[in-house]
Design a protein around this motif. Structure first.
Motif, PDB file in Angstrom:
ATOM      1  N   ILE A 206      35.431  59.853  43.599  1.00 11.98           N
ATOM      2  CA  ILE A 206      35.160  59.508  42.381  1.00 11.98           C
ATOM      3  C   ILE A 206      34.680  58.531  42.160  1.00 11.98           C
ATOM      4  O   ILE A 206      34.121  57.475  41.205  1.00 11.98           O
ATOM      5  N   LEU A 207      35.057  56.925  42.622  1.00  9.31           N
ATOM      6  CA  LEU A 207      34.571  54.904  42.652  1.00  9.31           C
ATOM      7  C   LEU A 207      33.578  55.472  43.476  1.00  9.31           C
ATOM      8  O   LEU A 207      32.525  54.276  42.612  1.00  9.31           O
ATOM      9  N   THR A 208      32.825  56.276  43.832  1.00 11.90           N
ATOM     10  CA  THR A 208      31.876  55.821  44.109  1.00 11.90           C
ATOM     11  C   THR A 208      30.056  56.669  42.784  1.00 11.90           C
ATOM     12  O   THR A 208      29.418  55.162  43.148  1.00 11.90           O
ATOM     13  N   CYS A 209      30.631  57.110  42.629  1.00 11.73           N
ATOM     14  CA  CYS A 209      30.615  57.699  40.872  1.00 11.73           C
ATOM     15  C   CYS A 209      30.513  56.543  40.218  1.00 11.73           C
ATOM     16  O   CYS A 209      29.864  56.075  39.316  1.00 11.73           O
ATOM     17  N   LEU A 210      32.086  56.025  39.978  1.00 12.44           N
ATOM     18  CA  LEU A 210      32.026  54.612  38.620  1.00 12.44           C
ATOM     19  C   LEU A 210      31.050  53.913  39.586  1.00 12.44           C
ATOM     20  O   LEU A 210      30.390  52.796  38.310  1.00 12.44           O
ATOM     21  N   ARG A 211      30.953  52.939  41.230  1.00 16.26           N
ATOM     22  CA  ARG A 211      30.533  51.981  41.033  1.00 16.26           C
ATOM     23  C   ARG A 211      28.964  52.359  40.598  1.00 16.26           C
ATOM     24  O   ARG A 211      28.094  51.070  40.560  1.00 16.26           O
ATOM     25  N   ARG A 268      39.248  44.777  41.789  1.00 20.40           N
ATOM     26  CA  ARG A 268      38.235  44.043  40.888  1.00 20.40           C
ATOM     27  C   ARG A 268      37.738  44.065  39.621  1.00 20.40           C
ATOM     28  O   ARG A 268      37.302  43.886  39.027  1.00 20.40           O
ATOM     29  N   VAL A 269      37.731  45.482  39.807  1.00 16.48           N
ATOM     30  CA  VAL A 269      37.424  45.766  38.577  1.00 16.48           C
ATOM     31  C   VAL A 269      39.028  45.257  37.454  1.00 16.48           C
ATOM     32  O   VAL A 269      38.332  46.067  36.266  1.00 16.48           O
ATOM     33  N   ARG A 270      39.703  45.702  37.868  1.00 19.97           N
ATOM     34  CA  ARG A 270      41.224  45.632  37.400  1.00 19.97           C
ATOM     35  C   ARG A 270      41.002  43.804  37.056  1.00 19.97           C
ATOM     36  O   ARG A 270      40.983  43.849  35.677  1.00 19.97           O
ATOM     37  N   LYS A 271      40.192  42.844  37.743  1.00 17.63           N
ATOM     38  CA  LYS A 271      40.003  41.792  37.347  1.00 17.63           C
ATOM     39  C   LYS A 271      38.913  41.502  36.264  1.00 17.63           C
ATOM     40  O   LYS A 271      39.274  40.981  35.161  1.00 17.63           O
ATOM     41  N   ALA A 272      38.302  42.599  36.120  1.00 19.93           N
ATOM     42  CA  ALA A 272      36.780  42.209  35.136  1.00 19.93           C
ATOM     43  C   ALA A 272      37.663  43.127  34.070  1.00 19.93           C
ATOM     44  O   ALA A 272      36.639  43.332  33.590  1.00 19.93           O
ATOM     45  N   ASP A 273      38.984  43.440  34.199  1.00 22.34           N
ATOM     46  CA  ASP A 273      39.185  44.405  32.578  1.00 22.34           C
ATOM     47  C   ASP A 273      38.811  45.639  31.857  1.00 22.34           C
ATOM     48  O   ASP A 273      38.362  46.183  31.473  1.00 22.34           O
ATOM     49  N   ASP A 275      35.270  46.348  32.988  1.00 24.74           N
ATOM     50  CA  ASP A 275      34.039  46.904  32.708  1.00 24.74           C
ATOM     51  C   ASP A 275      33.394  47.183  33.686  1.00 24.74           C
ATOM     52  O   ASP A 275      33.081  46.426  34.922  1.00 24.74           O
ATOM     53  N   VAL A 276      32.760  48.213  34.215  1.00 25.18           N
ATOM     54  CA  VAL A 276      31.960  48.527  35.150  1.00 25.18           C
ATOM     55  C   VAL A 276      30.407  47.587  35.107  1.00 25.18           C
ATOM     56  O   VAL A 276      29.697  47.867  35.949  1.00 25.18           O
ATOM     57  N   PRO A 279      29.057  41.292  36.347  1.00 31.00           N
ATOM     58  CA  PRO A 279      28.394  41.075  36.670  1.00 31.00           C
ATOM     59  C   PRO A 279      28.662  40.777  38.354  1.00 31.00           C
ATOM     60  O   PRO A 279      27.544  40.826  39.045  1.00 31.00           O
ATOM     61  N   SER A 280      30.303  40.876  37.938  1.00 29.44           N
ATOM     62  CA  SER A 280      31.029  40.174  39.729  1.00 29.44           C
ATOM     63  C   SER A 280      30.908  41.806  40.664  1.00 29.44           C
ATOM     64  O   SER A 280      30.982  40.959  41.530  1.00 29.44           O
ATOM     65  N   LEU A 281      31.097  43.110  39.877  1.00 31.98           N
ATOM     66  CA  LEU A 281      31.092  43.993  40.515  1.00 31.98           C
ATOM     67  C   LEU A 281      29.799  44.580  41.269  1.00 31.98           C
ATOM     68  O   LEU A 281      29.964  45.603  42.547  1.00 31.98           O
ATOM     69  N   GLN A 282      28.844  43.440  40.711  1.00 30.80           N
ATOM     70  CA  GLN A 282      27.648  43.885  41.920  1.00 30.80           C
ATOM     71  C   GLN A 282      27.306  43.068  42.711  1.00 30.80           C
ATOM     72  O   GLN A 282      26.222  43.320  43.068  1.00 30.80           O
ATOM     73  N   LYS A 283      28.028  42.687  43.114  1.00 31.62           N
ATOM     74  CA  LYS A 283      27.701  41.482  44.172  1.00 31.62           C
ATOM     75  C   LYS A 283      29.246  42.335  45.432  1.00 31.62           C
ATOM     76  O   LYS A 283      30.221  42.536  45.398  1.00 31.62           O
ATOM     77  N   ARG A 284      28.565  41.645  46.808  1.00 31.19           N
ATOM     78  CA  ARG A 284      29.320  42.185  47.869  1.00 31.19           C
ATOM     79  C   ARG A 284      30.112  41.277  47.530  1.00 31.19           C
ATOM     80  O   ARG A 284      30.395  39.605  47.427  1.00 31.19           O
ATOM     81  N   ASN A 285      31.843  41.383  47.986  1.00 33.26           N
ATOM     82  CA  ASN A 285      32.541  40.399  48.701  1.00 33.26           C
ATOM     83  C   ASN A 285      32.485  39.837  49.770  1.00 33.26           C
ATOM     84  O   ASN A 285      32.299  40.369  51.587  1.00 33.26           O
ATOM     85  N   PRO A 286      32.532  38.993  50.147  1.00 32.45           N
ATOM     86  CA  PRO A 286      31.951  37.889  51.451  1.00 32.45           C
ATOM     87  C   PRO A 286      32.984  38.115  52.721  1.00 32.45           C
ATOM     88  O   PRO A 286      32.955  37.951  53.497  1.00 32.45           O
ATOM     89  N   VAL A 287      34.527  38.163  52.289  1.00 33.09           N
ATOM     90  CA  VAL A 287      35.359  37.889  53.364  1.00 33.09           C
ATOM     91  C   VAL A 287      36.002  39.401  53.065  1.00 33.09           C
ATOM     92  O   VAL A 287      36.749  39.813  54.278  1.00 33.09           O
ATOM     93  N   LEU A 288      34.666  40.435  52.776  1.00 32.66           N
ATOM     94  CA  LEU A 288      35.269  42.408  53.532  1.00 32.66           C
ATOM     95  C   LEU A 288      35.077  42.823  54.792  1.00 32.66           C
ATOM     96  O   LEU A 288      36.173  43.295  54.985  1.00 32.66           O
TER      97      LEU A 288
END
Length: 301
Positions: A206-211, A268-273, A275-276, A279-288
């Motif tokens: 599901i999340l892959t489809c959303l991303r 992260r998607v919650r923080k972006a309200d 909104d899929v 731009p923040s969702l298109q970046k890798r999380n550096p601390v992952l």
């Protein structure tokens, strides 16, 4: 050996030469490599190439899966990367072909490759060769591999999912099947682990489809089901309920590290309200990588 009439002796290019022109050939020792040694050497070189091929393709096409694989026990890490490389090869067919017929031909190649693997026919293609090795080592179930291929093949129809259930089925047949195989490499045979793998695979699908929505939108394609409004809430419920499942053995933990990635995206998607396209969702999380490492030590998911 004594030479009474020689007043001086020289050795050049393997010839012993006396002043009176007496020439004696001195053989240098030669070492011949046995055929079995040559074969083993070539096999080792080929095996290293195949392993590196899988590492490279997973790192490039499935970076999060690559990070998770690095935290697998060393004894099974190579097999985990082979399975993820197999999944990557299938996943990228849809976007890499211009005609459905070509995609079907590639899917048939992989079906034949899997059948050859289980006939113990060593394949030449790098990912197939690594799969052959993994199957021999862990007695992996053929059904899960074929199910991934079949579901990816159906996905070539390039149609949106009619409802959330269809999307969950897709996640079960692809992501959950991959998790079942990863559990087998870890030697985990547990009904609770399988149940967790089923739910996690669905959530990941599901999340892959959303991303992928921004990428698909740029190609004027939409795959999200009509009842997508239920998606985020259901995914959170699924992941939360699994967090309290104490019946899953600790040995299964490496296979479920992907939940860290899913939770990270949800936060992260919650923080972006929600909104899929943010731009923040298109970046890798550096601390992952650090998050994954810490989770691997806690032995919970």
């Amino acid at each position: 050996m004594r030479f009474a009439m020689a007043s001086s002796v020289n050795i050049k290019n393997g010839l012993l030469t006396t002043k009176n022109s007496l020439h004696i050939k001195i053989p240098y020792p030669t070492f011949k490599q046995r055929p079995t040694e040559i074969k083993c050497s070539r096999a080792l070189t080929t095996g290293q190439h195949n392993e590196q091929f899988c590492i490279d393709i997973v790192r490039k096409r499935d970076y999060e899966g690559f990070l998770c694989s690095l935290l697998f026990p060393e004894a099974v890490r190579r097999s985990a990367l082979a399975l993820r490389a197999f999944n990557v090869e299938l996943a990228q067919i849809k976007d890499s072909v211009s005609q459905k017929t070509i995609g079907l031909m590639r899917m048939q190649f992989w079906k034949s490759a899997v059948e050859d693997i289980y006939r113990d026919d060593h394949p030449a293609q790098p990912v197939s060769a690594e799969l052959w090795r993994a199957v021999r080592k862990h007695t992996l179930t053929r059904r899960w591999m074929l199910r991934i291929i079949s579901e990816r093949e159906k996905d070539l129809e390039d149609k949106a999912y009619r409802n959330l259930q269809e999307l969950e089925d897709y996640g079960e047949n692809t992501q959950s099947s991959l998790l079942y195989l990863l559990l087998e490499t870890l030697g985990v045979k547990n009904v609770h682990a399988d149940h967790a793998a089923s739910h996690i695979g669905k959530a990941q699908g599901i999340l892959t489809c959303l991303r992928a929505t921004p990428y698909n939108s740029s190609r004027r394609k939409v795959y999200l089901p009509m009842d997508i409004c239920m998606l985020v809430g259901k995914s959170v419920i699924t992941l939360s309920s699994l967090s309290f499942n104490e019946n899953v053995p600790h040995a299964a933990m490496p296979a479920f590290l992907q939940t860290v990635v899913l939770e990270d995206y949800l936060q992260r998607v919650r923080k972006a309200d929600f909104d899929v396209f943010h731009p923040s969702l298109q970046k890798r999380n550096p601390v992952l990588p650090l998050q994954l490492y810490l989770r691997s030590w806690t032995k919970i998911y």
